[in-house]
Design an enzyme around this catalytic site. Structure first.
Site, PDB file in Angstrom:
ATOM      1  CE  LYS A  14     -24.724  -4.531   2.506  1.00  0.00           C
ATOM      2  NZ  LYS A  14     -25.991  -4.319   2.285  1.00  0.00           N
ATOM      3  NE  ARG A  89     -26.300 -10.636   4.702  1.00  0.00           N
ATOM      4  CZ  ARG A  89     -25.898 -10.085   3.499  1.00  0.00           C
ATOM      5  NH1 ARG A  89     -24.338 -10.090   3.410  1.00  0.00           N
ATOM      6  NH2 ARG A  89     -26.683 -10.002   2.317  1.00  0.00           N
ATOM      7  NE  ARG A 128     -29.342  -5.911  -6.255  1.00  0.00           N
ATOM      8  CZ  ARG A 128     -28.862  -6.328  -5.025  1.00  0.00           C
ATOM      9  NH1 ARG A 128     -28.085  -5.415  -4.451  1.00  0.00           N
ATOM     10  NH2 ARG A 128     -29.571  -7.200  -4.514  1.00  0.00           N
ATOM     11  NE  ARG A 161     -27.809 -10.258  -5.698  1.00  0.00           N
ATOM     12  CZ  ARG A 161     -27.535  -9.599  -4.559  1.00  0.00           C
ATOM     13  NH1 ARG A 161     -26.573  -8.894  -4.692  1.00  0.00           N
ATOM     14  NH2 ARG A 161     -27.884 -10.233  -3.574  1.00  0.00           N
ATOM     15  NE  ARG A 172     -31.342 -10.790  -0.540  1.00  0.00           N
ATOM     16  CZ  ARG A 172     -31.627 -10.031  -1.818  1.00  0.00           C
ATOM     17  NH1 ARG A 172     -32.403 -10.416  -2.558  1.00  0.00           N
ATOM     18  NH2 ARG A 172     -30.702  -8.900  -1.983  1.00  0.00           N
TER      19      ARG A 172
HETATM   20  P1  ADP Z   1     -26.435  -3.565  -1.452  1.00  0.00           P
HETATM   21  O1  ADP Z   1     -25.088  -3.866  -1.910  1.00  0.00           O
HETATM   22  O2  ADP Z   1     -26.517  -2.669  -0.128  1.00  0.00           O
HETATM   23  O3  ADP Z   1     -27.424  -4.736  -1.527  1.00  0.00           O
HETATM   24  P2  ADP Z   1     -26.601  -2.315  -4.056  1.00  0.00           P
HETATM   25  O4  ADP Z   1     -25.273  -1.172  -4.040  1.00  0.00           O
HETATM   26  O5  ADP Z   1     -26.614  -3.424  -4.637  1.00  0.00           O
HETATM   27  O6  ADP Z   1     -27.172  -2.289  -2.339  1.00  0.00           O
HETATM   28  O7  ADP Z   1     -27.844  -1.127  -4.350  1.00  0.00           O
HETATM   29  C1  ADP Z   1     -28.988  -1.465  -4.490  1.00  0.00           C
HETATM   30  C2  ADP Z   1     -29.924  -0.845  -5.720  1.00  0.00           C
HETATM   31  O8  ADP Z   1     -29.940   0.592  -5.333  1.00  0.00           O
HETATM   32  C3  ADP Z   1     -28.858  -0.662  -6.921  1.00  0.00           C
HETATM   33  O9  ADP Z   1     -29.885  -0.802  -8.011  1.00  0.00           O
HETATM   34  C4  ADP Z   1     -28.229   0.691  -6.940  1.00  0.00           C
HETATM   35  O10 ADP Z   1     -28.210   1.181  -8.383  1.00  0.00           O
HETATM   36  C5  ADP Z   1     -29.509   1.526  -6.158  1.00  0.00           C
HETATM   37  N1  ADP Z   1     -28.887   2.626  -5.445  1.00  0.00           N
HETATM   38  C6  ADP Z   1     -27.456   2.395  -4.635  1.00  0.00           C
HETATM   39  N2  ADP Z   1     -27.409   3.647  -4.136  1.00  0.00           N
HETATM   40  C7  ADP Z   1     -28.379   4.603  -4.314  1.00  0.00           C
HETATM   41  C8  ADP Z   1     -28.755   5.635  -4.057  1.00  0.00           C
HETATM   42  N3  ADP Z   1     -27.899   6.672  -3.325  1.00  0.00           N
HETATM   43  N4  ADP Z   1     -29.776   6.502  -4.740  1.00  0.00           N
HETATM   44  C9  ADP Z   1     -30.580   5.431  -5.517  1.00  0.00           C
HETATM   45  N5  ADP Z   1     -30.355   4.333  -5.802  1.00  0.00           N
HETATM   46  C10 ADP Z   1     -29.239   3.955  -5.186  1.00  0.00           C
HETATM   47  P1  AMP Z   2     -25.467  -9.729  -0.846  1.00  0.00           P
HETATM   48  O1  AMP Z   2     -24.883  -9.892  -2.310  1.00  0.00           O
HETATM   49  O2  AMP Z   2     -24.721  -9.343   0.330  1.00  0.00           O
HETATM   50  O3  AMP Z   2     -26.914  -9.280  -0.997  1.00  0.00           O
HETATM   51  O4  AMP Z   2     -25.589 -11.273  -0.316  1.00  0.00           O
HETATM   52  C1  AMP Z   2     -26.358 -12.112  -1.018  1.00  0.00           C
HETATM   53  C2  AMP Z   2     -26.742 -13.558  -0.092  1.00  0.00           C
HETATM   54  O5  AMP Z   2     -25.284 -14.264   0.022  1.00  0.00           O
HETATM   55  C3  AMP Z   2     -27.288 -13.285   1.152  1.00  0.00           C
HETATM   56  O6  AMP Z   2     -28.732 -13.235   0.982  1.00  0.00           O
HETATM   57  C4  AMP Z   2     -26.973 -14.660   1.847  1.00  0.00           C
HETATM   58  O7  AMP Z   2     -27.512 -15.852   1.469  1.00  0.00           O
HETATM   59  C5  AMP Z   2     -25.334 -14.800   1.435  1.00  0.00           C
HETATM   60  N1  AMP Z   2     -24.406 -14.150   2.138  1.00  0.00           N
HETATM   61  C6  AMP Z   2     -23.723 -12.806   1.750  1.00  0.00           C
HETATM   62  N2  AMP Z   2     -22.925 -12.693   3.114  1.00  0.00           N
HETATM   63  C7  AMP Z   2     -23.189 -13.571   3.973  1.00  0.00           C
HETATM   64  C8  AMP Z   2     -22.842 -13.430   5.336  1.00  0.00           C
HETATM   65  N3  AMP Z   2     -21.891 -12.426   5.686  1.00  0.00           N
HETATM   66  N4  AMP Z   2     -23.411 -14.343   5.954  1.00  0.00           N
HETATM   67  C9  AMP Z   2     -24.134 -15.277   5.542  1.00  0.00           C
HETATM   68  N5  AMP Z   2     -24.460 -15.355   4.381  1.00  0.00           N
HETATM   69  C10 AMP Z   2     -24.149 -14.343   3.607  1.00  0.00           C
END
Ligand code: ADP
Ligand code: AMP
Length: 222
Positions: A14, A89, A128, A161, A172
């Site tokens: 995302k 969420r 990541r 992170r 998660r």
């Molecule tokens: P989210 O925001 O949904 O938690 P991220 O955008 O942080 O996901 O992506 C999670 C991990 O997957 C990152 O390390 C990113 O570089 C990798 N990633 C994202 N999209 C792809 C894809 N289409 N193919 C391979 N790796 C990806």
């Molecule tokens: P994310 O960066 O989207 O992976 O979110 C990291 C963490 O932030 C999550 O595991 C939750 O603890 C908190 N968080 C982010 N978005 C929300 C949401 N919409 N509702 C509740 N907690 C959230």
């Protein structure tokens, strides 16, 4: 006006997609996870409140999260809409979003769902790395930076992170299936959900996301 809710499990891509999409569409990215992390860094009251939930991989309580989104949506850069990443969420957050937007005579227009299987979600989270300055995300194997540990865009250091430990990652994903996945039916019933195969390259996912958002805009302006 375009309000997009980007859905997908933790690690679905995302954030990766939202950053590029928002530039292309001229929309602000409202990523609740990023907003909470900013508050953690600045050690605000909100950050202190969110810390234990985030580090444990649990959701921050709805009323806190909704309040933060309400404030963010009221800022001038949201005048033409926004792309929501990581919010809502829970069903209660989705209902609250509907109310917030209705107060502005608006609504959610489209909900692209980036679908990735749980095993791959875990691999994505495990590799990541995030830029400490611009927030761009990399992956050690799937999307590595040109130079180890350094952001391609601004040369800043990459970090892992705090909530990307093996245990928290699994939790998660479980929280996602229990509390967030019911939203898929919620938005499907409203005719807003469009599924995208998230196991394709970043570029292909981007292309398909842009297509579905532009198509939804076109249908509304026709
Ligand atoms: P989210 O925001 O949904 O938690 P991220 O955008 O942080 O996901 O992506 C999670 C991990 O997957 C990152 O390390 C990113 O570089 C990798 N990633 C994202 N999209 C792809 C894809 N289409 N193919 C391979 N790796 C990806
Ligand atoms: P994310 O960066 O989207 O992976 O979110 C990291 C963490 O932030 C999550 O595991 C939750 O603890 C908190 N968080 C982010 N978005 C929300 C949401 N919409 N509702 C509740 N907690 C959230």
């Amino acid at each position: 006006m375009t309000y997009v809710v980007l859905m997908g499990g933790p690690g679905a891509g995302k954030g990766t997609q939202a950053k590029i999409l928002c530039k292309k569409l001229g929309l602000p990215q409202i990523a609740t996870g990023d907003l909470f992390r900013e508050n953690l860094r600045e050690n605000t009251e909100l950050g202190q409140l969110a810390r234990t939930y985030m580090n444990g991989g649990d959701l921050v309580p709805d009323e806190v999260t909704v309040g933060m989104v309400k404030e963010r949506l009221s800022r001038p850069d949201c005048a033409n809409g926004a792309l929501l990443d990581g919010f809502p969420r829970t069903i209660s957050q989705a209902d609250a979003l509907e109310t917030l937007l209705a107060e502005m005579d608006e609504r959610v227009h489209i909900v692209p769902y980036i679908h990735v299987n749980p095993d791959l979600l875990l691999q994505r989270l495990a590799g990541r790395w995030t830029c400490s300055a611009c927030g761009r995300v990399y992956h050690v194997l799937f999307n590595p930076p040109k130079q180890d540990g350094i952001c391609d865009l601004d040369g800043s250091a990459l970090y892992q992170r705090d909530d990307d430990t093996a245990e928290t990652q699994k939790h998660r994903i479980a929280v996602y299936f229990k509390q967030t996945a019911p939203l898929l039916d919620y938005y499907k019933n409203k005719g807003l959900l469009v599924e995208i195969n998230g196991e394709q390259s970043i570029e292909q996912v981007q292309k398909e996301l842009l297509q579905v958002i532009k198509e939804s805009d076109r249908q509304r302006t026709d």
